[in-house]
Design a protein around this motif. Structure first.
Motif, PDB file in Angstrom:
ATOM      1  N   THR A  47     -58.379 -38.508  21.378  1.00 41.68           N
ATOM      2  CA  THR A  47     -58.050 -37.085  21.412  1.00 41.68           C
ATOM      3  C   THR A  47     -58.560 -36.471  22.708  1.00 41.68           C
ATOM      4  O   THR A  47     -59.767 -36.435  22.954  1.00 41.68           O
ATOM      5  N   LYS A  70     -62.626 -30.977  12.206  1.00 43.72           N
ATOM      6  CA  LYS A  70     -63.096 -29.616  12.469  1.00 43.72           C
ATOM      7  C   LYS A  70     -61.933 -28.701  12.859  1.00 43.72           C
ATOM      8  O   LYS A  70     -61.856 -27.544  12.424  1.00 43.72           O
ATOM      9  N   GLU A  71     -61.032 -29.238  13.702  1.00 49.37           N
ATOM     10  CA  GLU A  71     -59.871 -28.457  14.105  1.00 49.37           C
ATOM     11  C   GLU A  71     -59.010 -28.108  12.885  1.00 49.37           C
ATOM     12  O   GLU A  71     -58.513 -26.985  12.757  1.00 49.37           O
ATOM     13  N   ARG A  72     -58.854 -29.090  11.976  1.00 49.44           N
ATOM     14  CA  ARG A  72     -58.047 -28.867  10.777  1.00 49.44           C
ATOM     15  C   ARG A  72     -58.697 -27.818   9.883  1.00 49.44           C
ATOM     16  O   ARG A  72     -58.026 -26.946   9.341  1.00 49.44           O
ATOM     17  N   HIS A  90     -63.706 -34.646  15.204  1.00 49.68           N
ATOM     18  CA  HIS A  90     -63.238 -33.506  15.992  1.00 49.68           C
ATOM     19  C   HIS A  90     -61.964 -32.928  15.389  1.00 49.68           C
ATOM     20  O   HIS A  90     -61.834 -31.704  15.218  1.00 49.68           O
ATOM     21  N   LEU A  91     -61.024 -33.801  15.038  1.00 50.49           N
ATOM     22  CA  LEU A  91     -59.761 -33.331  14.460  1.00 50.49           C
ATOM     23  C   LEU A  91     -59.989 -32.703  13.089  1.00 50.49           C
ATOM     24  O   LEU A  91     -59.296 -31.752  12.714  1.00 50.49           O
ATOM     25  N   LEU A 116     -60.667 -25.428  10.851  1.00 56.85           N
ATOM     26  CA  LEU A 116     -60.509 -24.142  11.523  1.00 56.85           C
ATOM     27  C   LEU A 116     -59.112 -23.580  11.264  1.00 56.85           C
ATOM     28  O   LEU A 116     -58.946 -22.396  10.967  1.00 56.85           O
ATOM     29  N   LEU A 117     -58.101 -24.442  11.367  1.00 56.05           N
ATOM     30  CA  LEU A 117     -56.728 -24.004  11.127  1.00 56.05           C
ATOM     31  C   LEU A 117     -56.546 -23.559   9.683  1.00 56.05           C
ATOM     32  O   LEU A 117     -55.877 -22.552   9.410  1.00 56.05           O
TER      33      LEU A 117
END
Length: 890
Positions: free
Chosen positions: A689, A717-719, A714-715, A721-722
Motif C-alpha cells: 500500500t 484503519k482506513e476502512r 493500515h487499510l 475511518l470510512l
C-alpha cells in the motif's frame, strides 16, 4: 597522443611491472573528511593506515577526482579544474624510493613505440624534500639527472599528508620545462607555469600528529611499513603530449568549447571574459556529468549543492555568451562522446544523466526569470531614491537567497545605467566562504581508529549463513568494549561481539540489520544491531541480559524469525516498487536510495515533478499484480559484466566486486544486484500500500509503502475511518466522497456569504468612524479602538476605507484591535497629511511602547501588533498628542 591512450599506457606499464590494476573508486566514498574523492590514494587509505591488510602488495589505478575549493577560479586561469584523472602506482610495504623513481622515469622517457610517453629527459626537472639525500642520490647517481636540475624544497611544497593525523612523508615531484616562452629560467622554484608539475612521488614513511596547514604539524615517528603513493596528472600530461597550451585545448575538453562556440556564435580565444565562460562550461560539464553518473543529484546542501552550482554556472555562462536557447543536453552529449571510452557509464546511463542536468537547467532558467524581476524592483528603488549604486547587500541577497549570479546583476545594472557595490558584495561573499570553511574544518577529524578490528579482518570474512538458516552454531572470536578487546562480558554490559559465523544480516543496501539472540547454557545476549567493518566483518552490537560470555565460547546465534519475515517482505517489496516505477514512468526513474525494515519500505528515485494520482495508482496496481502473480524469487552469483549484460540494475555510486549477487523476481519483471535477504516468492510480500509521494530534493522523489500485515493494519484503519464517516453522514460508504464534496462546496458558499456580510459591516463601521473624526489643527484624526471581532486583515481594509471617506483634507486614521489578547493596529496618513510631515510609519514610534508593540511601514500606511491590551487608551492619547504636535496645534 590521445588521453585514453595516455591512461592505457600508464596502467599497462605498471601491470607489466607486477602491479594489480584496480578500478577507479566512485567519486563518493564514506569518508567524513571528503565531499568527493580528491586524490588517487583515497580508496587505499585503510591499507596505508594499517587498518586492513591489502589483498595485493602493489597496485595501479587511474582515479577520477573532483576538487571544488576553487570553483570561483575555474576559467579565470587555465590551471584550475574541478574534475581530473589521477594516475597512480602504490606500494604497501613492498618497494620504496628507488623503484618509485625508476618506474616513473622509465614510463616518462621511454620511446612511444616502446610503450612510454617519449618525454625528452633534458626537459625534466625534479624536486626533493630538504633533507632527503636518499631521493636526491637516486635521481642524480642512478637516473642521471644533473644536480642543477634537482631542487630541494620545504614542507609546504615537498612533504605530503592528508591534512589530518595519519601517514605522511617527504615527496619528490617531477616537472616538465615547457620552454622560455612560458616563463623565466631557474626551475620550479622560479616559475611553476613554465616548469609544470606532472607527477608527485610520495614516500610515506612517517606518522603525523595534530596541526593545521601544510607545514605546522608534528612528526610523531616512523610507520611500521614504508609505503609508496604516486599521482600523475593525466590531463597535464595530455596537453604536453598533444602540443597545446593547457588542458582546455586537449582532446577531451576542447570539443565542449567547440559546441559552446556553435551555440553562442562567439569564438574562443578572442576575448578574455568570453574565454572564462567557455572554460567554465567545458570544465563544469565534465564534472557535472561524472557526478550525476555516480549518483549525485542537485540539492541545497552538501554534494547536491556543489552539483547545482556547477550546472547553474554552465547555464549562466552560456547565457552571457549569448546562447539563446537551452543547451545543457548538447554539452553533456559532447562529454559522453569524448569520455565514454574510459567511462562507459556515460553511454549506458546517458538518458538519466541528461535528464538530471536538463531538469536543473530548466529550474534555473525560471530562477533567472524571477531574479530578473527582483533586480528590476531593486533598480527602480535605487533610481527613485536618486542614487546610482545598487547596494552590496542587495546584490548578495539576489545571489545567496535567490540564486541570481553576480555577473548577471553587474550586466543588468550596467544596461540600466547603474553600478553595483562590488566591494560590499565581495566582503559578504568572503564572510560566507569563511563561515563555510570554518564549518568544514570543524567537521574534519582523524579517521576512526579501527585498528582493534585489523587482526579480525585479516583472519577472513564472517561467514554469513542467513540465506540458508536462522540458527547457527558460532564461535566467539572477540569481545570489544569502547574500542578495546576484552576477555569477557557479564550481564548488564553493552559490548560488540565478532563471531566466525552468523545468520544475522548486517545493515547494508538500505536493509537495516536483523535482530536476534546469542545463547548458551546460562547465557542470553540480545542483539541490537549488526554492522560491517571493511565490508566483510560482522560486528554484533549487543546487550548481555543473563550470564557471562567469554572469547572462545561456542554459542547459538538466532535470528528473530518474525523480524526477518517482515524485513524480507520490506526488501522484496522495494524491488517490486522499483520495477513498477520503471514500468509506469520509464527507465529514467532510477533508484537514488532506499530504506526497508519489517513491514515498511521507503524508495527514492530520480524524477522531475510530482507524480499524478493516476501514476501513483498505476504504480500500486502494477506492484500488487506482480505480488499476486506469485513470481519465483531466484538468486545467483555471477561476474559483474555478465550481470549488467543481463540487465541487472545496480545502485549508482556503489562499488561492486568482480562477483555480484543477483536477485531476480519474475524473470524480466525485476533483476537487481543485491546482497540482502528476500522472500521465497512474490506472494509472500503480501499487500503493498503506497502511503504517499513527495520531493526530497531537486530531481529526487520519494515513495513510502506498507507491506504484509502492516499494510493490512493500515487499510483496516482506513476502512474504520470510512465506516465512521459513512455513519456520521448517514450515507453508504461509496457515497461518502460525493457527500463530503457537497459539504465542502456548501461551506465555501457559506464562507463567501459570511465574507460579504463582514464586508458590509466593515463599510458601515467606516462611515460611523469617519463621521466621528476629530479636528486637530488642520488635520482630521480618527484614533479609536476597532470594533470587536474585526480581524487583522479586515482592520487594514477598514482603516483604508475610513481614510478615503475623509476627503482631501489632511487626515490620519489609527485603529487598534483586540484579537486573542494581542493588539493589532493599522495607521494611515493621506497625501495631504504627509505634506505636513506626518508619516504613518513614524507615528508607530509614538504609541508602540504603550502596548508593548512594534511595527512599521511606509509614509502612507503602517501596521504591527502589540502584546499589552491594557495600554490601548494610553496609545491613543499618545497618537493624538503627536499629531497635534506635528499639526502645530495643542
Amino acid at each position: 597522443m590521445q588521453t585514453h591512450e595516455i591512461r592505457r599506457r600508464f596502467l599497462d606499464h605498471f601491470v607489466k611491472a607486477g602491479h594489480t590494476e584496480v578500478a577507479s573508486a566512485s567519486l563518493l566514498l564514506d569518508d567524513p573528511n571528503l565531499l568527493f574523492v580528491n586524490a588517487g590514494m583515497v580508496q587505499f587509505v585503510p591499507y596505508f593506515l594499517g587498518q586492513q591488510t591489502p589483498p595485493y602488495s602493489t597496485a595501479t589505478s587511474v582515479q577520477k577526482c573532483v576538487r571544488t575549493l576553487d570553483i570561483e577560479n575555474v576559467g579565470i586561469t587555465t590551471r584550475h579544474n574541478t574534475f581530473f584523472q589521477m594516475a597512480g602506482n602504490f606500494s604497501f610495504g613492498d618497494y620504496f624510493k628507488r623503484e618509485a623513481i625508476t618506474h616513473a622515469w622509465a614510463l616518462l622517457t621511454s620511446p612511444i613505440d616502446e610503450g612510454g610517453y617519449g618525454f625528452d629527459p633534458e626537459r625534466l626537472w625534479v624536486t626533493v624534500y630538504l633533507d632527503d639525500d636518499e631521493a636526491r642520490d637516486i635521481w642524480r647517481d642512478e637516473v642521471g639527472i644533473p644536480e642543477e636540475r634537482i631542487q630541494r624544497r620545504g614542507m609546504a611544497d615537498n612533504y605530503w599528508s592528508m591534512g589530518i593525523p595519519g601517514p605522511c612523508g617527504p615527496c619528490s615531484e617531477i616537472y616538465y620545462d615547457r620552454g622560455p616562452e612560458f616563463g623565466e629560467d631557474g626551475g620550479p622554484e622560479a616559475d611553476e607555469d613554465r616548469y609544470l608539475e606532472i607527477w608527485n612521488l610520495v614516500f610515506m614513511q612517517n606518522e603525523r600528529g595534530e596541526g593545521t596547514g601544510k607545514d605546522s604539524f608534528e612528526i610523531l615517528g616512523p610507520l611500521p611499513k614504508k609505503n609508496i603513493d604516486t599521482g600523475m596528472g593525466v590531463e597535464r600530461v595530455a596537453f604536453l603530449l598533444q602540443g597545446v597550451d593547457n588542458v582546455y585545448e586537449t582532446d577531451l575538453v576542447r570539443p565542449v568549447i567547440a559546441k559552446a562556440e556553435e551555440l553562442s556564435g562567439r569564438t574562443y580565444g578572442r576575448d578574455h571574459e568570453d574565454d572564462v565562460r567557455f572554460r567554465v562550461i567545458a570544465d563544469h560539464a565534465r564534472t557535472a556529468a561524472m557526478l550525476i553518473a555516480d549518483g549525485v543529484n542537485p540539492g541545497n546542501d552538501g554534494r547536491g549543492y556543489v552539483l547545482r552550482r556547477l550546472l547553474r554556472r554552465i547555464v549562466r555562462s552560456a547565457k552571457l555568451l549569448g546562447a539563446d536557447r537551452p543547451s545543457m543536453r548538447e554539452f553533456v552529449t559532447v562529454v559522453r562522446d569524448t569520455m565514454a571510452p574510459s567511462y562507459p557509464v556515460l553511454e549506458t546511463d546517458f538518458d538519466r544523466i541528461s535528464t538530471v542536468a536538463v531538469g536543473e537547467e530548466t529550474a534555473f532558467l525560471k530562477t533567472l526569470a524571477s531574479g530578473s524581476r527582483l533586480f528590476e524592483n531593486a533598480a527602480s528603488e535605487v533610481k527613485a531614491a536618486g542614487k546610482k549604486v545598487i547596494g552590496g547587500d542587495e546584490a548578495f541577497a539576489l545571489h545567496d537567497t535567490y540564486g541570481f549570479p553576480i555577473d548577471l546583476t553587474l550586466e543588468m545594472a550596467s544596461e540600466a545605467g547603474l553600478s553595483v557595490d562590488e566591494d560590499g558584495f565581495r566582503t559578504l561573499m568572503a564572510e560566507q566562504r569563511t563561515r563555510a570553511k570554518e564549518d568544514a574544518q570543524a567537521r574534519k577529524h582523524a579517521h576512526a581508529d579501527l585498528s582493534v578490528y585489523k587482526e579480525l579482518v585479516d583472519r577472513g570474512p564472517t561467514e554469513f549463513t542467513g540465506f540458508e538458516e536462522l540458527v547457527t552454531e558460532s564461535s566467539v572470536l572477540a569481545l570489544i568494549s569502547n574500542g578495546v578487546r576484552v576477555p569477557t562480558a557479564a550481564a548488564g554490559q553493552d559490548v560488540e561481539i565478532v563471531l566466525d559465523r552468523s545468520p544475522l544480516y548486517a545493515e547494508s543496501g538500505g536493509q537495516i540489520a536483523d535482530r536476534g539472540t546469542i545463547t548458551a547454557s546460562g547465557l542470553r545476549v540480545r542483539v541490537n544491531d549488526v554492522q560491517k567493518i571493511a565490508k566483510k566483518l560482522w560486528v554484533h552490537k549487543v546487550t548481555v541480559e543473563q550470564g557471562q560470555i567469554t572469547e572462545g565460547d561456542t554459542v547459538l546465534t538466532q535470528v528473530d524469525a518474525d523480524w526477518r519475515k517482515g524485513a524480507t517482505q520490506g526488501h522484496s517489496g522495494t524491488h517490486m516498487v522499483h520495477a513498477a516505477l520503471r514500468q509506469v514512468l520509464g527507465p529514467n526513474a532510477v533508484q537514488a536510495g532506499s530504506l526497508n525494515k519489517p513491514g515498511y519500505l521507503r524508495f527514492d528515485f530520480s524524477w522531475q515533478g510530482a507524480l499524478t494520482e493516476a501514476q501513483k495508482q498505476d504504480i500500486e496496481a502494477v506492484t500488487n499484480e506482480a505480488v499476486a502473480a506469485n513470481y519465483a524469487v531466484n538468486t545467483f552469483v555471477t561476474d559483474l559484466d555478465k550481470a549488467k549484460s543481463m540487465g541487472a540494475m545496480a545502485l549508482f555510486g556503489e562499488n561492486y566486486g568482480d562477483e555480484v549477487r543477483v536477485v531476480e523476481i519474475g524473470g524480466p519483471f525485476s533483476m537487481e544486484l543485491c546482497g540482502g535477504t528476500h522472500v521465497g516468492s512474490s506472494a509472500q510480500i503480501g499487500q503493498v500500500t503506497l502511503l504517499g509521494e513527495q520531493s526530497v530534493g531537486s530531481g529526487i522523489r520519494r515513495v513510502e509503502a506498507y507491506v504484509g500485515l502492516d499494510s493490512y493494519r493500515h487499510l483496516a484503519k482506513e476502512r474504520a475511518l470510512l465506516a465512521g464517516l459513512s455513519a456520521s453522514l448517514k450515507v453508504p460508504a461509496e457515497e461518502v466522497p460525493a457527500r463530503v464534496e457537497s459539504l465542502v462546496e456548501r461551506l465555501r458558499v457559506a464562507e463567501k456569504q459570511l465574507e460579504a456580510t463582514r464586508a458590509k459591516a466593515v463599510l458601515a463601521a467606516a462611515g460611523e468612524f469617519a463621521e466621528k473624526a476629530q479636528r486637530i489643527g488642520a488635520v482630521r484624526l480618527v484614533a479609536d479602538a476597532a470594533p470587536a471581532g474585526v480581524s487583522a486583515g479586515d482592520l487594514r481594509t477598514l482603516v483604508g476605507d475610513i481614510r478615503g471617506r475623509l476627503g482631501n483634507d489632511p487626515a490620519v486614521v489609527i485603529l487598534l484591535g483586540d484579537v486573542d489578547g494581542k493588539v493589532p493596529f493599522v495607521v494611515a496618513a493621506n497625501k495631504a497629511a504627509q505634506e505636513l510631515g506626518i508619516r504613518a510609519g513614524e507615528l508607530v514610534a509614538s504609541f508602540g511602547p504603550k502596548i508593548a508593540g512594534r511595527g512599521g511601514g511606509k509614509a502612507d500606511m503602517a501596521q504591527g501588533s502589540g502584546a499589552d491590551p491594557s495600554g490601548v487608551q494610553a496609545a491613543l492619547d499618545a497618537v493624538r498628542a503627536r499629531v497635534a504636535e506635528l499639526a502645530g496645534s495643542n
